[in-house]
Motif scaffolding. Structure first.
Motif, PDB file in Angstrom:
ATOM      1  N   ILE A 128       0.831  -1.203   0.000  1.00 27.29           N
ATOM      2  CA  ILE A 128       0.000   0.000   0.000  1.00 27.29           C
ATOM      3  C   ILE A 128       0.866   1.254   0.000  1.00 27.29           C
ATOM      4  CG2 ILE A 128      -1.638   1.349   1.364  1.00 27.29           C
ATOM      5  CD1 ILE A 128      -2.846  -1.228   2.326  1.00 27.29           C
ATOM      6  N   MET A 129       1.890   1.274   0.851  1.00 32.46           N
ATOM      7  CA  MET A 129       2.703   2.478   1.017  1.00 32.46           C
ATOM      8  C   MET A 129       3.441   2.868  -0.248  1.00 32.46           C
ATOM      9  SD  MET A 129       2.194   3.633   4.052  1.00 32.46           S
ATOM     10  CE  MET A 129       3.578   4.759   4.280  1.00 32.46           C
ATOM     11  N   GLU A 130       3.884   1.901  -1.036  1.00 30.82           N
ATOM     12  CA  GLU A 130       4.644   2.253  -2.236  1.00 30.82           C
ATOM     13  C   GLU A 130       3.762   2.950  -3.269  1.00 30.82           C
ATOM     14  OE1 GLU A 130       6.351  -0.828  -4.601  1.00 30.82           O
ATOM     15  OE2 GLU A 130       4.730  -2.230  -4.209  1.00 30.82           O
ATOM     16  N   LYS A 131       2.446   2.770  -3.184  1.00 33.25           N
ATOM     17  CA  LYS A 131       1.536   3.479  -4.086  1.00 33.25           C
ATOM     18  C   LYS A 131       1.287   4.903  -3.603  1.00 33.25           C
ATOM     19  CE  LYS A 131      -0.833  -0.599  -5.869  1.00 33.25           C
ATOM     20  NZ  LYS A 131       0.213  -1.514  -5.426  1.00 33.25           N
ATOM     21  N   ARG A 132       1.468   5.137  -2.302  1.00 29.63           N
ATOM     22  CA  ARG A 132       1.256   6.471  -1.744  1.00 29.63           C
ATOM     23  C   ARG A 132       2.502   7.337  -1.855  1.00 29.63           C
ATOM     24  NH1 ARG A 132      -1.770   5.275   3.994  1.00 29.63           N
ATOM     25  NH2 ARG A 132      -3.704   4.396   3.158  1.00 29.63           N
ATOM     26  N   LEU A 133       3.661   6.734  -1.663  1.00 30.96           N
ATOM     27  CA  LEU A 133       4.908   7.510  -1.602  1.00 30.96           C
ATOM     28  C   LEU A 133       5.683   7.382  -2.916  1.00 30.96           C
ATOM     29  CD1 LEU A 133       5.996   6.527   2.015  1.00 30.96           C
ATOM     30  CD2 LEU A 133       4.712   8.543   1.286  1.00 30.96           C
ATOM     31  N   GLU A 134       5.013   7.720  -4.010  1.00 33.06           N
ATOM     32  CA  GLU A 134       5.644   7.553  -5.317  1.00 33.06           C
ATOM     33  C   GLU A 134       6.810   8.516  -5.531  1.00 33.06           C
ATOM     34  OE1 GLU A 134       2.462   7.971  -8.065  1.00 33.06           O
ATOM     35  OE2 GLU A 134       1.642   5.971  -7.712  1.00 33.06           O
ATOM     36  N   ASN A 135       6.796   9.666  -4.836  1.00 32.89           N
ATOM     37  CA  ASN A 135       7.829  10.680  -5.056  1.00 32.89           C
ATOM     38  C   ASN A 135       8.836  10.763  -3.912  1.00 32.89           C
ATOM     39  OD1 ASN A 135       6.604  11.536  -7.514  1.00 32.89           O
ATOM     40  ND2 ASN A 135       5.105  12.715  -6.333  1.00 32.89           N
ATOM     41  N   VAL A 136       8.934   9.727  -3.110  1.00 31.49           N
ATOM     42  CA  VAL A 136       9.884   9.747  -2.005  1.00 31.49           C
ATOM     43  C   VAL A 136      11.318   9.768  -2.537  1.00 31.49           C
ATOM     44  CG1 VAL A 136       9.987   7.229  -1.813  1.00 31.49           C
ATOM     45  CG2 VAL A 136      10.479   8.636   0.179  1.00 31.49           C
ATOM     46  N   ARG A 137      12.173  10.527  -1.863  1.00 29.30           N
ATOM     47  CA  ARG A 137      13.573  10.631  -2.298  1.00 29.30           C
ATOM     48  C   ARG A 137      14.318   9.325  -2.064  1.00 29.30           C
ATOM     49  NH1 ARG A 137      17.252  15.061   0.000  1.00 29.30           N
ATOM     50  NH2 ARG A 137      18.617  14.126  -1.561  1.00 29.30           N
ATOM     51  N   THR A 138      15.108   8.921  -3.047  1.00 32.60           N
ATOM     52  CA  THR A 138      15.928   7.717  -2.887  1.00 32.60           C
ATOM     53  C   THR A 138      17.304   8.046  -2.324  1.00 32.60           C
ATOM     54  OG1 THR A 138      16.743   7.900  -5.162  1.00 32.60           O
ATOM     55  CG2 THR A 138      14.757   6.594  -4.815  1.00 32.60           C
ATOM     56  N   SER A 139      17.702   9.321  -2.405  1.00 31.77           N
ATOM     57  CA  SER A 139      19.028   9.731  -1.941  1.00 31.77           C
ATOM     58  C   SER A 139      18.893  10.607  -0.702  1.00 31.77           C
ATOM     59  CB  SER A 139      19.752  10.511  -3.052  1.00 31.77           C
ATOM     60  OG  SER A 139      20.928  11.113  -2.562  1.00 31.77           O
ATOM     61  N   SER A 140      19.872  10.507   0.194  1.00 31.60           N
ATOM     62  CA  SER A 140      19.879  11.346   1.393  1.00 31.60           C
ATOM     63  C   SER A 140      20.883  12.488   1.275  1.00 31.60           C
ATOM     64  CB  SER A 140      20.225  10.493   2.621  1.00 31.60           C
ATOM     65  OG  SER A 140      21.495   9.881   2.451  1.00 31.60           O
ATOM     66  N   ILE A 141      21.378  12.741   0.064  1.00 31.50           N
ATOM     67  CA  ILE A 141      22.373  13.798  -0.152  1.00 31.50           C
ATOM     68  C   ILE A 141      21.759  15.166   0.133  1.00 31.50           C
ATOM     69  CG2 ILE A 141      23.799  14.959  -1.890  1.00 31.50           C
ATOM     70  CD1 ILE A 141      24.924  12.320  -0.930  1.00 31.50           C
ATOM     71  N   GLN A 142      22.489  15.980   0.906  1.00 35.67           N
ATOM     72  CA  GLN A 142      22.030  17.325   1.258  1.00 35.67           C
ATOM     73  C   GLN A 142      22.685  18.407   0.407  1.00 35.67           C
ATOM     74  OE1 GLN A 142      23.437  16.463   5.311  1.00 35.67           O
ATOM     75  NE2 GLN A 142      21.442  17.175   6.064  1.00 35.67           N
ATOM     76  N   VAL A 143      23.895  18.132  -0.059  1.00 32.02           N
ATOM     77  CA  VAL A 143      24.670  19.165  -0.758  1.00 32.02           C
ATOM     78  C   VAL A 143      25.336  18.577  -2.002  1.00 32.02           C
ATOM     79  CG1 VAL A 143      26.423  20.964  -0.509  1.00 32.02           C
ATOM     80  CG2 VAL A 143      25.220  20.121   1.527  1.00 32.02           C
ATOM     81  N   LEU A 144      25.256  19.298  -3.101  1.00 31.09           N
ATOM     82  CA  LEU A 144      26.004  18.968  -4.314  1.00 31.09           C
ATOM     83  C   LEU A 144      27.097  20.016  -4.510  1.00 31.09           C
ATOM     84  CD1 LEU A 144      26.234  17.208  -6.953  1.00 31.09           C
ATOM     85  CD2 LEU A 144      24.909  19.013  -8.055  1.00 31.09           C
ATOM     86  N   VAL A 145      28.335  19.570  -4.689  1.00 28.21           N
ATOM     87  CA  VAL A 145      29.456  20.485  -4.960  1.00 28.21           C
ATOM     88  C   VAL A 145      29.601  20.611  -6.463  1.00 28.21           C
ATOM     89  CG1 VAL A 145      31.895  20.950  -4.610  1.00 28.21           C
ATOM     90  CG2 VAL A 145      30.582  19.779  -2.828  1.00 28.21           C
ATOM     91  N   ALA A 146      29.496  21.846  -6.977  1.00 27.85           N
ATOM     92  CA  ALA A 146      29.496  22.080  -8.427  1.00 27.85           C
ATOM     93  C   ALA A 146      30.484  23.173  -8.800  1.00 27.85           C
ATOM     94  CB  ALA A 146      28.087  22.459  -8.895  1.00 27.85           C
ATOM     95  N   SER A 147      30.845  23.178 -10.062  1.00 28.17           N
ATOM     96  CA  SER A 147      31.700  24.246 -10.604  1.00 28.17           C
ATOM     97  C   SER A 147      31.279  24.522 -12.039  1.00 28.17           C
ATOM     98  CB  SER A 147      33.178  23.846 -10.561  1.00 28.17           C
ATOM     99  OG  SER A 147      33.409  22.709 -11.370  1.00 28.17           O
ATOM    100  N   GLY A 148      31.465  25.780 -12.448  1.00 29.00           N
ATOM    101  CA  GLY A 148      31.071  26.164 -13.802  1.00 29.00           C
ATOM    102  C   GLY A 148      32.257  26.364 -14.734  1.00 29.00           C
ATOM    103  N   GLN A 149      33.427  26.045 -14.241  1.00 30.44           N
ATOM    104  CA  GLN A 149      34.637  26.240 -15.048  1.00 30.44           C
ATOM    105  C   GLN A 149      35.459  24.964 -15.072  1.00 30.44           C
ATOM    106  OE1 GLN A 149      35.857  29.568 -12.602  1.00 30.44           O
ATOM    107  NE2 GLN A 149      35.556  31.000 -14.313  1.00 30.44           N
ATOM    108  N   LYS A 150      36.343  24.867 -16.032  1.00 30.66           N
ATOM    109  CA  LYS A 150      37.173  23.679 -16.181  1.00 30.66           C
ATOM    110  C   LYS A 150      38.367  23.706 -15.228  1.00 30.66           C
ATOM    111  CE  LYS A 150      36.006  22.867 -21.043  1.00 30.66           C
ATOM    112  NZ  LYS A 150      36.525  22.695 -22.429  1.00 30.66           N
ATOM    113  N   GLY A 151      38.908  22.524 -14.969  1.00 32.90           N
ATOM    114  CA  GLY A 151      40.127  22.413 -14.186  1.00 32.90           C
ATOM    115  C   GLY A 151      39.961  22.556 -12.694  1.00 32.90           C
ATOM    116  N   LEU A 152      38.735  22.386 -12.184  1.00 31.38           N
ATOM    117  CA  LEU A 152      38.491  22.586 -10.750  1.00 31.38           C
ATOM    118  C   LEU A 152      38.119  21.280 -10.030  1.00 31.38           C
ATOM    119  CD1 LEU A 152      36.510  25.956 -10.783  1.00 31.38           C
ATOM    120  CD2 LEU A 152      38.954  25.585 -10.412  1.00 31.38           C
ATOM    121  N   LEU A 153      38.490  20.133 -10.603  1.00 31.97           N
ATOM    122  CA  LEU A 153      38.157  18.857  -9.990  1.00 31.97           C
ATOM    123  C   LEU A 153      38.731  18.752  -8.578  1.00 31.97           C
ATOM    124  CD1 LEU A 153      37.047  15.972  -9.994  1.00 31.97           C
ATOM    125  CD2 LEU A 153      39.168  15.252 -11.147  1.00 31.97           C
TER     126      LEU A 153
END
Length: 505
Positions: free
Chosen positions: A388-413
């Motif tokens: 029953i619950m899987e039909k109710r919680l169709e949009n539940v998050r699968t990941s527990s990640i709070q922060v994504l580290v991103a960059s808009g330029q090259k060479g910043l790995l």
């Protein structure tokens, strides 16, 4: 008999050899495996030392299944709510082996004993997969000389049953048990078991459910009153237990034709076991001829007390005294209960989702000198709730990640890796895309897809100033903060986000 045992032993050996061969095949390197795409059920064309040795179907065993990340996320939500309720009532957690000595399990489940998965290991011990968590718990109490404990356990159990996977009936499934072992005032812990079931189902937002209650002594008193021979009490009880799935006519036919009960006696039983109600039914039975039966009277006295305590616990409106409830397992000795859902969403019918009762003699079967420890408990079948619950919680998050580290330029790995390490040291759940120079848009899209609430953005200008940019995924607001205060600022942003969500509910 001797010849039959030899044939059975030879069959077990041949099955073991086949299983061993299959395991060896599957352990080969993937280069020796090809997929046959022309079958409805995928298969592997297995090779060993360059020779074909047969095909292996790519499917789960009957009555068992895999779970996707989305399904596991739903299960985690359900498990967390159940554990929280168990802990609220003061239970401590234990665990027991998935296998038990066969002799521990046999003779405890009545007609359901045929559903036990029997095994035999290399050392000669005859083993079986656990059928439930109750018998292993009783063995644990006896073996460890426990005098009182309030315990919970969430673990897999196995039954060689005919699966109905659309209704949440599997051969491998989780049970969530809470049990009270020890000497307590009559019906106090029994009522708390009913209360716990009601609390959990309310917490899972199950709206239309009923907790049926009955008493084994009352059933035995009914059988005695109607003229059932004592040796037929348990077989007839097992037949009554089928009334939730079959008509009285079918159950009566089993009593008469299979169990060998006189038809007139079966008719007397039928008049009683089809009744349900509350305090009014208890009074009706007390005032009838049945009330003069000592065994039945003891059961009615306990049930009256049980309903009174359920009223004090605020859950009587969910409780129904139902004489058709029998719980087919042999080890029950007193109160029995079962929670039933009327129907799930989109017409999904799941039936019973929890059951339990009192089993005062089970520990004594294992304890030295038959030392008896009274016990009562209840078990929730998570798979049926999950359907029953899987039909109710169709949009539940699968990941527990709070922060994504991103960059808009090259060479910043490497700079992104430094930021990531800083967040991990600050006990935050964080990740980055595993590419040297990902596009900024791709990183934003990943955060959107995974529901990651905060993005840390770095570029050459931010690095020069020893700062980073924080982006709120929902409001899209961006803030420049000192790198030294990164963890504190992220935590504050997450706190504000949580407050917004609480206010919007």
């Amino acid at each position: 008999m001797f010849v039959r045992s030899i044939i059975r032993r030879q069959f077990q050996i041949s099955q073991f050899l086949k299983m061993s061969t299959s395991e060896d095949i599957l352990a080969d390197k993937m280069k020796n495996v090809t997929v046959d795409e022309n079958k409805e059920t995928p298969t592997m064309q297995c090779r060993k030392e360059g020779k074909k040795v047969g095909k292996v179907a790519l499917k789960c065993p009957k009555g068992m299944r895999d779970y996707t990340p989305a399904q596991m996320a739903v299960r985690e939500v359900v498990f967390d709510k159940i554990k929280k309720c168990f802990k609220k009532h003061g239970a401590v957690q234990i665990d027991t082996p998935v296998m038990e000595l066969k002799e521990i399990l046999t003779g405890k489940y009545g007609e359901d004993s045929k559903l036990i998965y029997e095994l035999e290991d290399q050392g000669g011990e005859i083993l079986a997969l656990r059928y439930d968590l109750t018998v292993p718990f009783a063995r644990y109490v006896a073996m460890n000389k426990v005098s009182n404990i309030k315990r919970y356990q969430i673990a897999r159990v196995y039954r060689r049953d005919n699966p109905a996977m659309t209704r949440g009936r599997y051969r491998e499934f989780y049970q969530c048990d809470i049990d009270f072992a020890g000497e307590y005032e009559a019906m106090l812990t029994d009522a708390e078991c009913v209360k716990i079931v009601c609390d959990i189902l309310h917490e899972l937002d199950m709206q239309d459910f009923t907790v049926k209650v009955n008493h084994r002594k009352l059933l035995d008193g009914i059988f005695e009153h109607c003229g059932v021979p004592e040796e037929k009490f348990r077989p007839i009880c097992s037949a009554v237990d089928k009334l939730d799935k079959e008509s009285w006519a079918t159950v009566k036919q089993e009593m008469v034709e299979v169990k060998g009960l006189d038809e007139s006696i079966a008719d007397k039983i039928g008049v009683l076991v089809q009744k349900s109600g509350g305090f009014d039914l208890i009074k009706e039975l007390e005032d009838s001829d049945l009330g003069s039966n000592k065994i039945a009277a003891a059961g009615l006295k306990d049930l009256r007390l049980l309903l009174e305590y359920c009223e004090l616990f605020g859950c009587l409106n969910r409780v129904s005294f139902d004489l058709s409830l029998a719980r087919g397992l042999d080890y029950y000795t007193g109160s029995i209960f079962e929670a039933v859902l009327a129907a799930g969403p989109k017409g999904v019918s799941v039936g019973s989702v929890a059951g339990g009762g009192r089993y005062d003699n089970l520990v004594g079967m294992f304890a030295p000198k038959g030392r008896s420890i009274p016990c009562v408990g209840v078990s929730l079948g998570i798979e049926r709730l999950f359907s029953i619950m899987e039909k109710r919680l169709e949009n539940v998050r699968t990941s527990s990640i709070q922060v994504l580290v991103a960059s808009g330029q090259k060479g910043l790995l490497k700079e992104r890796m430094k930021i990531l390490q800083c967040l991990w040291e600050g006990d935050l759940n964080a990740e980055m895309l595993y590419k040297a120079n990902p596009k900024l848009l791709s990183q934003f899209q990943h955060a959107e897809t995974e529901g990651i609430p905060v993005i840390v953005i770095i570029g050459e200008s931010e690095l020069a100033e020893n700062k980073v940019k924080l982006r709120d995924l929902v409001t899209r607001e961006e803030t420049l903060v000192d790198r030294a205060r990164l963890v504190e600022e992220v935590r504050e942003l997450l706190r504000r986000k949580e407050t917004r969500e609480e206010e919007s509910v």
